[in-house]
Design a protein around this motif. Structure first.
Motif, PDB file in Angstrom:
ATOM      1  N   ILE A 186       0.875  -1.180   0.000  1.00  0.00           N
ATOM      2  CA  ILE A 186       0.000   0.000   0.000  1.00  0.00           C
ATOM      3  C   ILE A 186       0.908   1.225   0.000  1.00  0.00           C
ATOM      4  O   ILE A 186       1.691   1.432   0.926  1.00  0.00           O
ATOM      5  CB  ILE A 186      -0.928   0.056   1.234  1.00  0.00           C
ATOM      6  CG1 ILE A 186      -1.651  -1.266   1.450  1.00  0.00           C
ATOM      7  CG2 ILE A 186      -1.940   1.195   1.078  1.00  0.00           C
ATOM      8  CD1 ILE A 186      -2.617  -1.254   2.639  1.00  0.00           C
ATOM      9  N   GLY A 187       0.807   2.033  -1.044  1.00  0.00           N
ATOM     10  CA  GLY A 187       1.597   3.259  -1.160  1.00  0.00           C
ATOM     11  C   GLY A 187       2.704   3.120  -2.187  1.00  0.00           C
ATOM     12  O   GLY A 187       3.588   2.275  -2.057  1.00  0.00           O
ATOM     13  N   GLY A 189       4.989   5.307  -2.795  1.00  0.00           N
ATOM     14  CA  GLY A 189       6.033   6.294  -2.493  1.00  0.00           C
ATOM     15  C   GLY A 189       7.395   5.625  -2.646  1.00  0.00           C
ATOM     16  O   GLY A 189       7.497   4.476  -3.097  1.00  0.00           O
ATOM     17  N   LEU A 209      -0.766  -0.692  -4.521  1.00  0.00           N
ATOM     18  CA  LEU A 209      -2.035   0.044  -4.523  1.00  0.00           C
ATOM     19  C   LEU A 209      -1.765   1.472  -4.050  1.00  0.00           C
ATOM     20  O   LEU A 209      -1.251   1.688  -2.948  1.00  0.00           O
ATOM     21  CB  LEU A 209      -3.028  -0.645  -3.592  1.00  0.00           C
ATOM     22  CG  LEU A 209      -3.343  -2.103  -3.963  1.00  0.00           C
ATOM     23  CD1 LEU A 209      -4.121  -2.792  -2.851  1.00  0.00           C
ATOM     24  CD2 LEU A 209      -4.105  -2.168  -5.288  1.00  0.00           C
ATOM     25  N   GLU A 210      -2.094   2.434  -4.882  1.00  0.00           N
ATOM     26  CA  GLU A 210      -1.796   3.837  -4.566  1.00  0.00           C
ATOM     27  C   GLU A 210      -3.066   4.665  -4.724  1.00  0.00           C
ATOM     28  O   GLU A 210      -3.678   4.679  -5.787  1.00  0.00           O
ATOM     29  CB  GLU A 210      -0.681   4.351  -5.498  1.00  0.00           C
ATOM     30  CG  GLU A 210      -0.477   5.853  -5.492  1.00  0.00           C
ATOM     31  CD  GLU A 210      -0.214   6.429  -4.104  1.00  0.00           C
ATOM     32  OE1 GLU A 210       0.761   6.036  -3.467  1.00  0.00           O
ATOM     33  OE2 GLU A 210      -1.023   7.283  -3.653  1.00  0.00           O
ATOM     34  N   ALA A 211      -3.420   5.373  -3.646  1.00  0.00           N
ATOM     35  CA  ALA A 211      -4.678   6.127  -3.636  1.00  0.00           C
ATOM     36  C   ALA A 211      -4.691   7.274  -4.651  1.00  0.00           C
ATOM     37  O   ALA A 211      -5.708   7.545  -5.286  1.00  0.00           O
ATOM     38  CB  ALA A 211      -4.921   6.668  -2.228  1.00  0.00           C
ATOM     39  N   VAL A 212      -3.551   7.915  -4.816  1.00  0.00           N
ATOM     40  CA  VAL A 212      -3.487   9.087  -5.699  1.00  0.00           C
ATOM     41  C   VAL A 212      -3.463   8.624  -7.159  1.00  0.00           C
ATOM     42  O   VAL A 212      -2.915   7.568  -7.476  1.00  0.00           O
ATOM     43  CB  VAL A 212      -2.232   9.923  -5.328  1.00  0.00           C
ATOM     44  CG1 VAL A 212      -2.006  11.050  -6.327  1.00  0.00           C
ATOM     45  CG2 VAL A 212      -2.374  10.474  -3.916  1.00  0.00           C
ATOM     46  N   ALA A 242      -6.164   3.779  -6.469  1.00  0.00           N
ATOM     47  CA  ALA A 242      -6.691   2.606  -5.752  1.00  0.00           C
ATOM     48  C   ALA A 242      -6.566   2.830  -4.247  1.00  0.00           C
ATOM     49  O   ALA A 242      -5.469   2.732  -3.696  1.00  0.00           O
ATOM     50  CB  ALA A 242      -5.909   1.359  -6.167  1.00  0.00           C
ATOM     51  N   VAL A 244      -7.140   1.795  -0.509  1.00  0.00           N
ATOM     52  CA  VAL A 244      -7.421   0.626   0.331  1.00  0.00           C
ATOM     53  C   VAL A 244      -8.469   0.996   1.375  1.00  0.00           C
ATOM     54  O   VAL A 244      -8.348   2.014   2.058  1.00  0.00           O
ATOM     55  CB  VAL A 244      -6.120   0.109   0.987  1.00  0.00           C
ATOM     56  CG1 VAL A 244      -6.424  -0.969   2.012  1.00  0.00           C
ATOM     57  CG2 VAL A 244      -5.176  -0.418  -0.084  1.00  0.00           C
ATOM     58  N   ALA A 275       3.062   1.021   3.409  1.00  0.00           N
ATOM     59  CA  ALA A 275       4.115   2.051   3.247  1.00  0.00           C
ATOM     60  C   ALA A 275       3.454   3.363   2.863  1.00  0.00           C
ATOM     61  O   ALA A 275       3.606   3.868   1.762  1.00  0.00           O
ATOM     62  CB  ALA A 275       5.115   1.606   2.178  1.00  0.00           C
ATOM     63  N   VAL A 276       2.666   3.896   3.818  1.00  0.00           N
ATOM     64  CA  VAL A 276       1.839   5.070   3.518  1.00  0.00           C
ATOM     65  C   VAL A 276       2.404   6.353   4.132  1.00  0.00           C
ATOM     66  O   VAL A 276       1.684   7.328   4.308  1.00  0.00           O
ATOM     67  CB  VAL A 276       0.382   4.858   3.990  1.00  0.00           C
ATOM     68  CG1 VAL A 276      -0.281   3.754   3.184  1.00  0.00           C
ATOM     69  CG2 VAL A 276       0.332   4.528   5.476  1.00  0.00           C
ATOM     70  N   GLY A 277       3.676   6.349   4.436  1.00  0.00           N
ATOM     71  CA  GLY A 277       4.309   7.562   4.946  1.00  0.00           C
ATOM     72  C   GLY A 277       4.809   7.404   6.367  1.00  0.00           C
ATOM     73  O   GLY A 277       4.635   6.345   6.986  1.00  0.00           O
TER      74      GLY A 277
HETATM   75  P1  AMP Z   1       5.162   8.445   0.910  1.00  0.00           P
HETATM   76  O1  AMP Z   1       4.449   9.432   1.829  1.00  0.00           O
HETATM   77  O2  AMP Z   1       5.946   9.072  -0.184  1.00  0.00           O
HETATM   78  O3  AMP Z   1       5.915   7.410   1.661  1.00  0.00           O
HETATM   79  O4  AMP Z   1       4.018   7.659   0.150  1.00  0.00           O
HETATM   80  C1  AMP Z   1       2.936   7.024   0.783  1.00  0.00           C
HETATM   81  C2  AMP Z   1       1.831   6.836  -0.244  1.00  0.00           C
HETATM   82  O5  AMP Z   1       0.797   6.023   0.304  1.00  0.00           O
HETATM   83  C3  AMP Z   1       1.179   8.131  -0.682  1.00  0.00           C
HETATM   84  O6  AMP Z   1       1.371   8.284  -2.068  1.00  0.00           O
HETATM   85  C4  AMP Z   1      -0.296   7.944  -0.340  1.00  0.00           C
HETATM   86  O7  AMP Z   1      -1.153   8.474  -1.326  1.00  0.00           O
HETATM   87  C5  AMP Z   1      -0.454   6.430  -0.260  1.00  0.00           C
HETATM   88  N1  AMP Z   1      -1.589   6.006   0.571  1.00  0.00           N
HETATM   89  C6  AMP Z   1      -1.947   6.451   1.804  1.00  0.00           C
HETATM   90  N2  AMP Z   1      -3.072   5.823   2.272  1.00  0.00           N
HETATM   91  C7  AMP Z   1      -3.454   4.942   1.288  1.00  0.00           C
HETATM   92  C8  AMP Z   1      -4.546   3.989   1.146  1.00  0.00           C
HETATM   93  N3  AMP Z   1      -5.486   3.793   2.101  1.00  0.00           N
HETATM   94  N4  AMP Z   1      -4.599   3.258   0.004  1.00  0.00           N
HETATM   95  C9  AMP Z   1      -3.669   3.407  -0.960  1.00  0.00           C
HETATM   96  N5  AMP Z   1      -2.637   4.303  -0.890  1.00  0.00           N
HETATM   97  C10 AMP Z   1      -2.514   5.057   0.214  1.00  0.00           C
END
Ligand code: AMP
Ligand code: FAD
Length: 477
Positions: A186-187, A189, A209-212, A242, A244, A275-277
């Motif tokens: 997930i993510g 980044g 899967l990346e939300a943006v 996508a 989650v 891996a969402v930040g």
């Molecule tokens: P970074 O902050 O560069 O490590 O990237 C983390 C990524 O995770 C970002 O691009 C967010 O858009 C993505 N993200 C956060 N929550 C979700 C979620 N529920 N489903 C998919 N992607 C997500």
């Protein structure tokens, strides 16, 4: 008796330990408090050395070697026997690299006369620091200056709670004991792409899967497009837009539900990396009367020179605004140490290099074409591919390109962007050029060694004015 020091640093990651060393070099008495216990041993070096930059790069390198060997070197005229993976040995090598480096930091602190206190630090009022050792009694330290360098930790999201070794964060993703057949990430980044690449090279089927909707929104569009194309070709199934919405673990597998423009979907994985930040570590760091303020996003609020809201207290690295990068933390640490020792110091936040250690690597510094245009520059660009570079072809590693962004009115360089072999090293040519305010012409007039990957840098600078030699260009000058 209260222990006293010119400087108490809370956190011994790259920001904290570099600050401590620079302050000691400048004659200050320094205490560094670090509480991390890694694999049963107290350990310096923070996220970066223990569970971040270094172990991830060790696995990226090992997995790259495995993948290359598996693909074979027939075209080089080299035949190999059966290529086998010993994952336990690969992980042990990674641990050895980590041990060597974290042990080295302990030696460096000792050699510089810095006291490492093993345990937790909390800033109190009046620049006092409460120290809670890993074992033993709480002590109060009195400092003339304090540097807060407690770093960051992975963000957790309620829709994907961590479960044993099935749903893991970046730290767990460095420790899988078997190669998952199906891996979800997930993510998309930097961390998600790097760790996804490691396991894809070792044989996992990887879905990211990346939300943006946009891939790598922080990168130059041309670079992001090429990166997405190459990683997809390598087998990473990157699904944008996508989001989650839930996860369920049963029988050692995880079902992930997500929504995109086409509706609701689900996938079953053997492992899932979240891996969402990352978010700053402030819990237990400050007493209610410490006087140190946080900003609206929960980071310690600082000025351009990392001064917090209490005189004599600085905060650096992942704990404060800006990109979460080890080299940014290190420079801030050195800057803070120099300022408190009475020197002038500052650091150019406009020129922080970003690197993604995929293969090929991706790196940039300065402005993207999109940002330069948005800031009103009359932009000119030049791009040159590694495809026809002699050295890149000779070593069979010739994907990607170098791109320059420049001001058409003044010829000044504004940004450099690379996807290609050794991009993370090549990008430093752009750092130096930009820091010295170079023009495109400055680079055009230099003599680059042949045959080198850096010739692509020269050609990209020439291409800005339609002068690249190894390309047929329509615009001429
Ligand atoms: P970074 O902050 O560069 O490590 O990237 C983390 C990524 O995770 C970002 O691009 C967010 O858009 C993505 N993200 C956060 N929550 C979700 C979620 N529920 N489903 C998919 N992607 C997500
Ligand atoms: P940290 O490294 O997080 O160190 C802070 C330390 O403070 C920790 O060890 C913690 O135990 C300690 N601490 C916290 N609170 C207290 C307290 N109250 N008392 C005592 N000790 C405390 N960056 C790059 O530049 N390049 C990369 O290639 C890269 N790869 C990465 C890969 C992964 C998988 C991850 C997770 C991160 C990566 N990073 C990378 C980011 C990099 O690791 C961080 O930006 C960097 O470590 C930040 O340094 P820091 O000193 O601010 O904090």
């Amino acid at each position: 008796m209260t222990q006293q020091a010119d400087l108490v640093v809370i956190g011994g990651g790259p920001g904290g330990y570099e600050a401590a060393i620079r302050a000691a070099q400048l004659g200050l008495s320094v205490i560094c408090i670090e509480r991390r216990v890694h694999k049963g041993k107290p350990s310096l070096g923070g996220t970066c050395l223990n569970v971040g930059c270094i172990p991830s790069k060790a696995l990226l390198d090992s997995s790259h070697k495995y993948h290359d060997l598996k693909a074979g070197y027939d075209n080089h005229g080299i035949s190999t026997g059966e290529v086998k993976l010993d994952l336990a040995a690969m992980l042990a090598r990674k641990d050895k690299v980590v041990d060597q480096l974290t042990g080295g930091i302990a030696q460096l602190l000792k050699g510089n006369g810095i006291t490492w206190l093993q345990g937790s630090g909390k800033l109190l009022a009046g620049k006092q620091v409460e120290f809670t050792p890993l074992e033993g009694e709480v002590q109060i330290l009195q400092a003339k200056h304090v540097i807060l360098a407690s770093g960051s930790e992975p963000v957790q999201i309620p829709v994907a709670k961590l479960v044993d070794d099935v749903v893991v964060d970046s730290t767990g993703a460095l420790e899988f004991q078997i190669v998952p057949k199906r891996l979800g990430v997930i993510g998309a980044g930097v961390i998600g792409l790097e760790l996804g690449s490691v396991w894809a090279r070792l044989g996992s089927e990887v879905i990211v899967l990346e939300a943006v909707d946009q891939f790598l929104p922080i990168a130059d569009r041309a670079i992001a497009k090429e990166t997405q194309k190459i990683l997809t070709k390598q087998g990473l199934d990157i699904r944008l837009g996508a989001r989650v919405t839930g996860t369920q673990v049963a029988n050692g597998q995880v079902t992930v539900s997500y929504t995109d423009a086409n509706g609701e979907h689900s996938e079953v994985f053997d492992k899932l990396i979240v891996a969402v930040g990352r978010r700053p570590v402030t819990a237990g760091l400050l007493s209610s009367d410490s006087g140190v303020s946080l900003d609206e996003r929960g980071f310690v609020a600082v000025d351009d020179q990392c001064r917090a809201s209490v005189p004599g207290v600085f905060a650096i690295g992942d704990l404060v605004r800006g990109q979460m990068l080890a080299h940014k933390a290190m420079e801030e640490g050195v800057m803070a140490a120099e300022i408190m020792a009475g020197h002038h110091a500052q650091f150019n936040y406009d020129l922080i290099i970003s690197v993604i250690y995929t293969h090929p690597e991706v790196a940039w510094v300065g402005m993207t074409e999109e940002r330069a245009k948005a800031e009103g520059f009359d932009v000119k660009t030049g791009q040159f591919a590694f495809a026809v570079n002699g050295r890149a072809l000779a070593s069979d590693d010739n994907q990607g390109f170098v791109k320059f962004v420049a001001d058409a009115k003044t010829d000044r360089l504004l940004g450099m962007h690379v996807i290609g072999p050794a991009a993370g090293d090549i990008i430093h040519q752009g750092l130096i050029a930009l820091e010295f305010g170079a023009s495109v012409e400055d680079l055009q007039l230099m003599c680059f060694a042949h045959p080198t990957l850096s010739e692509v840098v020269h050609e990209a600078a020439l291409a800005v004015d339609g002068r690249a030699i190894h390309a047929i260009q329509r615009k001429r000058k």
